[in-house]
Design a protein around this motif. Structure first.
Motif, PDB file in Angstrom:
ATOM      1  N   MET A 155      -1.320  -4.631   8.352  1.00  0.00           N
ATOM      2  CA  MET A 155      -0.244  -5.606   8.612  1.00  0.00           C
ATOM      3  C   MET A 155       0.999  -5.291   7.783  1.00  0.00           C
ATOM      4  SD  MET A 155      -1.633  -9.195   6.908  1.00  0.00           S
ATOM      5  CE  MET A 155      -0.266 -10.170   6.314  1.00  0.00           C
ATOM      6  N   ILE A 156       0.805  -4.775   6.579  1.00  0.00           N
ATOM      7  CA  ILE A 156       1.954  -4.382   5.739  1.00  0.00           C
ATOM      8  C   ILE A 156       2.700  -3.227   6.416  1.00  0.00           C
ATOM      9  CG2 ILE A 156       2.598  -3.207   3.565  1.00  0.00           C
ATOM     10  CD1 ILE A 156       0.343  -4.918   2.208  1.00  0.00           C
ATOM     11  N   LYS A 157       1.929  -2.264   6.902  1.00  0.00           N
ATOM     12  CA  LYS A 157       2.571  -1.093   7.512  1.00  0.00           C
ATOM     13  C   LYS A 157       3.221  -1.425   8.857  1.00  0.00           C
ATOM     14  CE  LYS A 157       1.261   2.829   6.134  1.00  0.00           C
ATOM     15  NZ  LYS A 157       0.610   4.055   5.676  1.00  0.00           N
ATOM     16  N   ALA A 158       2.591  -2.344   9.587  1.00  0.00           N
ATOM     17  CA  ALA A 158       3.182  -2.766  10.860  1.00  0.00           C
ATOM     18  C   ALA A 158       4.514  -3.478  10.619  1.00  0.00           C
ATOM     19  CB  ALA A 158       2.217  -3.677  11.613  1.00  0.00           C
ATOM     20  N   ALA A 159       4.671  -4.054   9.419  1.00  0.00           N
ATOM     21  CA  ALA A 159       5.940  -4.718   9.078  1.00  0.00           C
ATOM     22  C   ALA A 159       6.852  -3.750   8.313  1.00  0.00           C
ATOM     23  CB  ALA A 159       5.677  -5.975   8.246  1.00  0.00           C
ATOM     24  N   GLY A 160       6.576  -2.457   8.445  1.00  0.00           N
ATOM     25  CA  GLY A 160       7.466  -1.439   7.866  1.00  0.00           C
ATOM     26  C   GLY A 160       7.349  -1.268   6.371  1.00  0.00           C
ATOM     27  N   GLY A 161       6.283  -1.800   5.775  1.00  0.00           N
ATOM     28  CA  GLY A 161       6.162  -1.752   4.318  1.00  0.00           C
ATOM     29  C   GLY A 161       5.359  -0.571   3.792  1.00  0.00           C
ATOM     30  N   ILE A 162       5.387  -0.458   2.482  1.00  0.00           N
ATOM     31  CA  ILE A 162       4.621   0.550   1.745  1.00  0.00           C
ATOM     32  C   ILE A 162       3.473  -0.212   1.090  1.00  0.00           C
ATOM     33  CG2 ILE A 162       4.740   2.017  -0.329  1.00  0.00           C
ATOM     34  CD1 ILE A 162       6.372   3.258   1.806  1.00  0.00           C
ATOM     35  N   ALA A 163       2.223   0.200   1.358  1.00  0.00           N
ATOM     36  CA  ALA A 163       1.067  -0.533   0.817  1.00  0.00           C
ATOM     37  C   ALA A 163       0.601   0.105  -0.490  1.00  0.00           C
ATOM     38  CB  ALA A 163      -0.061  -0.536   1.837  1.00  0.00           C
ATOM     39  N   VAL A 164       0.560  -0.717  -1.531  1.00  0.00           N
ATOM     40  CA  VAL A 164       0.241  -0.227  -2.880  1.00  0.00           C
ATOM     41  C   VAL A 164      -0.939  -1.015  -3.449  1.00  0.00           C
ATOM     42  CG1 VAL A 164       1.117  -0.117  -5.260  1.00  0.00           C
ATOM     43  CG2 VAL A 164       2.649   0.424  -3.350  1.00  0.00           C
ATOM     44  N   LEU A 165      -1.935  -0.320  -3.968  1.00  0.00           N
ATOM     45  CA  LEU A 165      -3.052  -1.017  -4.621  1.00  0.00           C
ATOM     46  C   LEU A 165      -2.581  -1.551  -5.973  1.00  0.00           C
ATOM     47  CD1 LEU A 165      -6.057  -1.841  -4.765  1.00  0.00           C
ATOM     48  CD2 LEU A 165      -6.509   0.382  -5.819  1.00  0.00           C
ATOM     49  N   ALA A 166      -2.661  -2.888  -6.143  1.00  0.00           N
ATOM     50  CA  ALA A 166      -2.228  -3.508  -7.403  1.00  0.00           C
ATOM     51  C   ALA A 166      -3.346  -3.408  -8.446  1.00  0.00           C
ATOM     52  CB  ALA A 166      -1.884  -4.979  -7.159  1.00  0.00           C
ATOM     53  N   HIS A 167      -2.947  -3.299  -9.688  1.00  0.00           N
ATOM     54  CA  HIS A 167      -3.849  -3.332 -10.867  1.00  0.00           C
ATOM     55  C   HIS A 167      -5.305  -2.939 -10.612  1.00  0.00           C
ATOM     56  CE1 HIS A 167      -4.504  -7.266  -9.059  1.00  0.00           C
ATOM     57  NE2 HIS A 167      -3.315  -7.712  -9.447  1.00  0.00           N
ATOM     58  N   PRO A 168      -5.562  -1.649 -10.246  1.00  0.00           N
ATOM     59  CA  PRO A 168      -6.956  -1.227 -10.018  1.00  0.00           C
ATOM     60  C   PRO A 168      -7.848  -1.391 -11.249  1.00  0.00           C
ATOM     61  CG  PRO A 168      -5.466   0.663 -10.085  1.00  0.00           C
ATOM     62  CD  PRO A 168      -4.613  -0.550 -10.010  1.00  0.00           C
TER      63      PRO A 168
END
Ligand code: AMP
Ligand code: ZN
Ligand code: FE
Ligand code: FE
Length: 286
Positions: free
Chosen positions: A181-194
């Motif tokens: 859904m992030i990518k469909a909205a043109g975003g960059i998906a980042v894993l937070a605080h692994p």
């Protein structure tokens, strides 16, 4: 371009203490070149934040932090999401709806256990100007006001976190669907605080590889709670997997907070170079 940036910060649109406008000016005060707004499950503060960033002379980055379905806590940050994309807003709205149901259940459970707490009191802890994202942090504020806990950490540790007496879970999207859904909205998906998932290289490698197969773009390689050892380890892992680096303070703006915008506990430094690389692959090119 040089400078220090912060790609993880909260405002009154979720559980932060500063308004989106105040965050922009705090970023200016902290000497940041760029700053992202990443409220929990909502983009309702993005527009005000970006406008204020223009006034403050800071590069504003639209964003969101979404909690996903996972055995522990996993959060995915979406940078440069189109915060007006209807499909994206609808999906966030569903998360909001599940929060409302969960909040009612949690408040009822608190009352059963003898805590005097009402829905109105919880709502009063949230800035009404921005939609969405009322949750456990606001219940924690009522616990503090009523003297059931001395601070947010105690409220979570004793009563509100997973496994504790007042906890009720809520419906979440899977990591796969959240990244999509992030990518469909043109975003960059980042894993937070692994670091909250594991400190073990092999274990994280497996998890992050799987997320990459779902389309994950990057990982937070700098974060206020990392020590040097973890920073080195996660940076190495990120480079091995060919993912983008991101990072931030997870600033919430509370005066007693352990983390400050831009510098975390004092030694956090997220270089502008990270953002340059993120922007280079950003399909939306704001
Ligand atoms: P909710 O989304 O309503 O379930 O609340 C989750 C939010 O509460 C997180 O995103 C954090 O900001 C905060 N939170 C979760 N666990 C803790 C904790 N152990 N201590 C303090 N804050 C927490
Ligand atoms: Zn938060
Ligand atoms: Fe988080
Ligand atoms: Fe956060």
């Amino acid at each position: 371009m040089d400078g220090i940036i912060d790609l993880h910060a909260h405002t009154t649109a979720s559980d932060g203490a500063l308004t989106p406008r105040q965050l922009a000016w705090e970023a200016k005060k902290a000497g940041l070149t760029a700053c992202a707004i990443t409220d929990h499950d909502t983009v309702s503060g993005v527009k005000d934040f970006l406008n204020s960033c223009v006034e403050a002379g800071v590069e504003g980055v639209p964003g969101v932090e979404i909690s996903v379905k996972y055995s522990g806590e996993m959060h995915i940050v979406g940078l440069y999401v189109d915060y007006e994309n209807e499909e994206f807003l609808n999906k966030l709205y569903k998360l909001e709806h599940s929060r409302e149901i969960r909040n009612k259940k949690m408040i009822a459970r608190c009352c059963e256990l003898g805590f005097e707490i009402t829905e109105d009191e919880v709502l009063a802890c949230k800035d009404p100007k921005y939609d969405g994202s009322i949750g456990r942090p606001h219940i924690a504020q009522v616990f503090i006001k009523r003297g059931y806990a001395k601070d947010k950490n105690e409220a979570f540790d004793k009563y509100l976190k997973k496994g504790k007496c007042c906890y009720v879970g809520r419906e979440l999207y899977t990591p796969h669907d959240t990244i999509a859904m992030i990518k469909a909205a043109g975003g960059i998906a980042v894993l937070a605080h692994p670091i909250y998932i594991s400190r073990n290289y092999d274990e994280l490698y497996k998890i992050v590889s799987e997320l990459k197969s779902f389309g994950l773009d990057g990982v937070e390689c700098r974060y206020w709670e990392y020590d040097d050892e973890f920073t080195e380890m996660i940076t190495e892992l990120c480079e091995q997997l060919g993912l983008l680096k991101s990072g931030g303070s997870d600033f919430h703006g509370d005066t007693k907070s352990e983390t400050m915008l831009g510098c975390g506990r004092g030694n956090l430094r997220v270089p502008y170079e990270y953002l340059e690389k993120i922007k280079a692959v950003n399909r939306r090119k704001l």
